[in-house]
Scaffold this motif. Structure first.
Motif, mmCIF file in Angstrom:
data_model
loop_
_atom_site.group_PDB
_atom_site.id
_atom_site.type_symbol
_atom_site.label_atom_id
_atom_site.label_comp_id
_atom_site.label_asym_id
_atom_site.label_seq_id
_atom_site.Cartn_x
_atom_site.Cartn_y
_atom_site.Cartn_z
ATOM 1 N N ARG A 17 0.845 -1.182 0.000
ATOM 2 C CA ARG A 17 0.000 0.000 0.000
ATOM 3 C C ARG A 17 0.880 1.232 0.000
ATOM 4 N N ARG B 110 -12.381 2.479 5.691
ATOM 5 C CA ARG B 110 -11.774 3.041 4.485
ATOM 6 C C ARG B 110 -10.809 4.157 4.827
ATOM 7 N N GLU C 123 -6.834 4.210 4.040
ATOM 8 C CA GLU C 123 -6.271 5.284 3.217
ATOM 9 C C GLU C 123 -5.112 5.986 3.915
ATOM 10 N N ARG C 124 -5.160 6.069 5.215
ATOM 11 C CA ARG C 124 -4.109 6.734 5.993
ATOM 12 C C ARG C 124 -2.983 5.790 6.407
#
Length: 97
Positions: A15, A44, A48-49
């Motif tokens: 990621r 989510r 994402e972080r």
């Protein structure tokens, strides 16, 4: 009809870091609540972080409309599921009868 569900072991997800890195990746936490309270939105945002990853489970049931292989579940045959158990590829499992 029996249904089997298992948590799959696998290589770390790749990621792009978008925030603080996961500092204790061995920890597991569960988001739980009734429908519509925002569990998916919170999950989510955490992903994402770079603060969480999603475990994709395996199931022997057929996909429901809109479910995607490798995203919602790994949809496998009962035979493949049993083979994964023997190979130690599942962290845990349960069988519903």
């Amino acid at each position: 009809m029996a249904l089997s569900i298992g948590l799959v072991k696998g290589p770390p997800m790749r990621r792009k870091p978008m925030g603080p890195r996961i500092s204790r990746p061995e920890r597991v936490f569960v988001l739980s609540g009734p429908s519509g309270v925002g569990k998916n939105s919170i999950a989510r945002l955490l992903r994402e972080r770079g603060m969480a990853v999603r475990a994709i489970t395996a199931t022997t049931r057929s996909p429901r409309p809109g479910e995607k292989e490798g995203e919602d579940y790994h949809f496998v045959s009962r035979e493949e599921f049993e083979r994964w158990l023997e190979e130690g590829r599942l962290v845990e499992h349960v069988k519903f009868c």
